[in-house]
Design a protein around this motif. Structure first.
Motif, mmCIF file in Angstrom:
data_model
loop_
_atom_site.group_PDB
_atom_site.id
_atom_site.type_symbol
_atom_site.label_atom_id
_atom_site.label_comp_id
_atom_site.label_asym_id
_atom_site.label_seq_id
_atom_site.Cartn_x
_atom_site.Cartn_y
_atom_site.Cartn_z
ATOM 1 N N TYR A 109 -21.423 -6.029 -19.882
ATOM 2 C CA TYR A 109 -21.007 -7.413 -19.657
ATOM 3 C C TYR A 109 -20.308 -8.073 -20.843
ATOM 4 N N GLY A 110 -20.294 -7.406 -21.991
ATOM 5 C CA GLY A 110 -19.739 -8.057 -23.162
ATOM 6 C C GLY A 110 -20.477 -9.361 -23.437
ATOM 7 N N GLU A 111 -19.741 -10.382 -23.833
ATOM 8 C CA GLU A 111 -20.345 -11.690 -24.095
ATOM 9 C C GLU A 111 -20.093 -12.685 -22.959
ATOM 10 N N LYS A 112 -19.777 -12.165 -21.786
ATOM 11 C CA LYS A 112 -19.564 -13.022 -20.624
ATOM 12 C C LYS A 112 -20.855 -13.748 -20.256
ATOM 13 N N THR A 113 -20.693 -14.942 -19.697
ATOM 14 C CA THR A 113 -21.852 -15.765 -19.357
ATOM 15 C C THR A 113 -21.939 -15.989 -17.851
ATOM 16 N N LEU A 114 -22.960 -16.736 -17.464
ATOM 17 C CA LEU A 114 -23.117 -17.089 -16.048
ATOM 18 C C LEU A 114 -21.886 -17.822 -15.520
ATOM 19 N N GLN A 115 -21.147 -18.481 -16.401
ATOM 20 C CA GLN A 115 -19.952 -19.213 -15.976
ATOM 21 C C GLN A 115 -18.809 -18.279 -15.601
ATOM 22 N N ASN A 116 -18.933 -17.002 -15.892
ATOM 23 C CA ASN A 116 -17.922 -16.032 -15.493
ATOM 24 C C ASN A 116 -18.187 -15.424 -14.116
ATOM 25 N N LEU A 117 -19.278 -15.831 -13.468
ATOM 26 C CA LEU A 117 -19.552 -15.400 -12.105
ATOM 27 C C LEU A 117 -18.688 -16.213 -11.135
ATOM 28 N N PRO A 118 -18.435 -15.674 -9.942
ATOM 29 C CA PRO A 118 -17.608 -16.420 -8.977
ATOM 30 C C PRO A 118 -18.374 -17.590 -8.381
ATOM 31 N N ASP A 119 -17.638 -18.540 -7.829
ATOM 32 C CA ASP A 119 -18.284 -19.635 -7.093
ATOM 33 C C ASP A 119 -18.829 -19.139 -5.760
ATOM 34 N N SER A 120 -18.132 -18.171 -5.173
ATOM 35 C CA SER A 120 -18.572 -17.585 -3.913
ATOM 36 C C SER A 120 -18.179 -16.112 -3.882
ATOM 37 N N PRO A 121 -19.116 -15.249 -3.520
ATOM 38 C CA PRO A 121 -20.502 -15.547 -3.152
ATOM 39 C C PRO A 121 -21.317 -16.001 -4.363
ATOM 40 N N ARG A 122 -22.442 -16.630 -4.079
ATOM 41 C CA ARG A 122 -23.342 -17.073 -5.129
ATOM 42 C C ARG A 122 -24.209 -15.883 -5.567
ATOM 43 N N PHE A 123 -24.157 -15.577 -6.836
ATOM 44 C CA PHE A 123 -25.009 -14.534 -7.395
ATOM 45 C C PHE A 123 -26.223 -15.192 -8.043
ATOM 46 N N VAL A 124 -27.413 -14.739 -7.668
ATOM 47 C CA VAL A 124 -28.664 -15.280 -8.190
ATOM 48 C C VAL A 124 -29.420 -14.153 -8.881
ATOM 49 N N ILE A 125 -29.610 -14.286 -10.188
ATOM 50 C CA ILE A 125 -30.351 -13.311 -10.976
ATOM 51 C C ILE A 125 -31.731 -13.895 -11.226
ATOM 52 N N ASN A 126 -32.750 -13.231 -10.712
ATOM 53 C CA ASN A 126 -34.093 -13.797 -10.715
ATOM 54 C C ASN A 126 -34.967 -13.202 -11.815
ATOM 55 N N ALA A 127 -35.683 -14.068 -12.514
ATOM 56 C CA ALA A 127 -36.688 -13.673 -13.493
ATOM 57 C C ALA A 127 -37.981 -14.431 -13.182
ATOM 58 N N THR A 128 -39.036 -14.097 -13.886
ATOM 59 C CA THR A 128 -40.321 -14.776 -13.711
ATOM 60 C C THR A 128 -40.648 -15.560 -14.968
ATOM 61 N N ASN A 129 -40.943 -16.847 -14.813
ATOM 62 C CA ASN A 129 -41.336 -17.677 -15.943
ATOM 63 C C ASN A 129 -42.821 -17.440 -16.219
ATOM 64 N N VAL A 130 -43.112 -16.832 -17.354
ATOM 65 C CA VAL A 130 -44.488 -16.494 -17.696
ATOM 66 C C VAL A 130 -45.325 -17.756 -17.911
ATOM 67 N N GLN A 131 -44.692 -18.825 -18.388
ATOM 68 C CA GLN A 131 -45.432 -20.055 -18.676
ATOM 69 C C GLN A 131 -45.831 -20.796 -17.402
ATOM 70 N N SER A 132 -44.916 -20.928 -16.467
ATOM 71 C CA SER A 132 -45.187 -21.710 -15.264
ATOM 72 C C SER A 132 -45.704 -20.871 -14.102
ATOM 73 N N GLY A 133 -45.465 -19.562 -14.173
ATOM 74 C CA GLY A 133 -45.838 -18.691 -13.062
ATOM 75 C C GLY A 133 -44.905 -18.801 -11.881
ATOM 76 N N ALA A 134 -43.739 -19.403 -12.081
ATOM 77 C CA ALA A 134 -42.782 -19.617 -10.994
ATOM 78 C C ALA A 134 -41.526 -18.781 -11.216
ATOM 79 N N LEU A 135 -40.664 -18.797 -10.210
ATOM 80 C CA LEU A 135 -39.401 -18.077 -10.288
ATOM 81 C C LEU A 135 -38.420 -18.850 -11.153
ATOM 82 N N TRP A 136 -37.747 -18.132 -12.066
ATOM 83 C CA TRP A 136 -36.665 -18.725 -12.864
ATOM 84 C C TRP A 136 -35.366 -18.132 -12.343
ATOM 85 N N ARG A 137 -34.468 -18.987 -11.849
ATOM 86 C CA ARG A 137 -33.227 -18.527 -11.229
ATOM 87 C C ARG A 137 -32.040 -18.798 -12.137
ATOM 88 N N PHE A 138 -31.304 -17.731 -12.445
ATOM 89 C CA PHE A 138 -30.047 -17.864 -13.173
ATOM 90 C C PHE A 138 -28.896 -17.821 -12.177
#
Length: 389
Positions: free
Chosen positions: A142-171
């Motif tokens: 990915y080089g240094e590309k960021t979430l802003q380099n993803l397309p507007d459509s389709p929506r790409f959702v990269i999911n992680a788990t927030n250890v502190q809250s116990g909830a889903l963290w969505r990028f």
């Protein structure tokens, strides 16, 4: 009065995702197609690549509204999203540069061992193993590309788990959020970091930490934890800890769901290890195995009862169960061997890579022709001549 459960009661009882307080009470599903890519290390990364290959040939890739991924699935999904504007879709919606821009780079990356070197690097140098994994993603994909380099459509959702809250963290491009902590709009987090968080399998590759500015959060966007240190030092782990199929953000929004599951299967272990690292990993595998089996059953039941349209296919599926006379030939004994490849970010030889891609391609084809598209043509051959045997 009858006490027999209604169809609505049955549908509610088999929901594979939980409703949270911030979800709309009367949530109407949108007409659209979402693809969910599970975790499973390099095994998943390559299996999903085969599924994407077949979806592209069928013109379904260009019809997706959302791609939701966890862990190994996020490695492939993030590169697909990054390269999306350059895939050169033809008038039939088929990407002509898929092999060049997605398949080949993923295969090159799959020939390298990342996890072992990352663990050692995390022990000897600054940062942790998760930071070293991010370094590898940055260098090779990915080089240094960021979430802003993803397309507007389709929506790409990269999911992680927030250890502190116990909830889903969505990028994602427009925002990243945890419903309890809040939302940051237009985040400039590197794709390498987001995918490292999504694939930070505990205990060896977890956690990945984000240092954020509390003022970056939209005021009042968090339910109960929008305060420091939750908003300044975010501690994330593998997305599969919370949602091992990447279902949540897709299931709650769209009426057609495609699920590609490359999750492993727990094998008996007569003499489990007693050291804390391997014992902890074994316990996590036990938990993941049980949750995955339940969620898979709920997804399939939901399709059968009409709660959603779509299809599920898995790396442990027996292609013969689709009852297609013209399915690509895949020995169940051989595909089970592929399913038993360890969940690691460890080098896979060229032949194993080809077999995983072929298997993802073949089982996706069978599921799509059986459950989704009437008149979908039979594929003439595997992507690679050897097949899966």
């Amino acid at each position: 009065m009858s006490n027999r459960p209604t169809k609505g009661d049955l549908l509610q009882s088999i929901e594979p995702v939980q409703q949270i307080e911030t979800d709309p009470q009367d949530n109407k599903l949108e007409n659209g197609i979402a693809l969910c890519l599970s975790g499973g290390g390099f095994r998943a990364m390559l299996f999903h690549l085969g599924s994407l290959w077949r979806l592209n040939e069928l013109g379904y890739l260009s019809r997706l509204q959302r791609v939701s991924s966890v862990s190994g699935g996020s490695i492939t999904a993030a590169l697909l999203g990054l390269r999306w504007p350059d895939l050169d879709f033809n008038q039939d919606g088929v990407a002509r540069r898929m092999d060049e821009l997605v398949v080949r780079p993923i295969r090159v990356f799959g020939s390298k061992t990342v996890d072992a070197f990352s663990v050692v690097g995390g022990l000897l140098g600054p940062g942790g193993a998760g930071d070293r994994v991010a370094d590898a993603y940055r260098k090779h994909l990915y080089g240094e590309k960021t979430l802003q380099n993803l397309p507007d459509s389709p929506r790409f959702v990269i999911n992680a788990t927030n250890v502190q809250s116990g909830a889903l963290w969505r990028f994602m491009k427009p925002y990243m959020r945890d419903y309890r902590v809040g939302e940051v709009k237009n985040p400039n987090v590197e794709l390498a970091v987001a995918v490292a968080a999504s694939s930070a399998f505990p205990p060896v590759l977890s956690p990945v930490s984000l240092e954020l500015d509390a003022d970056a959060f939209t005021p009042g966007s968090g339910k109960d934890l929008q305060r420091e240190p939750f908003t300044t030092d975010v501690v994330l782990s593998d997305g599969g800890v919370y949602d091992n199929l990447g279902l949540e953000t897709a299931w709650k929004k769209y009426n057609t769901i495609l699920v590609s599951d490359a999750g492993g299967h727990l094998e008996p272990e007569a003499e489990p290890k007693h050291d804390w690292v391997r014992h902890t990993q074994r316990i996590l595998f036990v938990i993941d195995n049980q949750v995955r089996a339940l969620r898979k059953r709920q997804v399939i039941d939901s399709f059968e009862l009409g709660a959603r349209r779509g299809a599920y296919w898995g790396i442990r599926t027996n292609v013969a169960n689709y009852d297609l006379t013209d399915a690509l030939p895949c020995s169940h004994d051989e595909t089970l061997k592929l399913a038993e490849i360890a969940t690691r970010l460890k080098r896979l030889d060229a032949e194993t890579q080809q077999r995983l891609i072929n298997w993802g391609y073949a089982v996706c084809d069978a599921a799509m022709r059986k459950h989704v598209g009437g008149g979908i043509p039979h594929p003439p051959k595997f992507p690679y001549p050897r097949g899966v045997n």
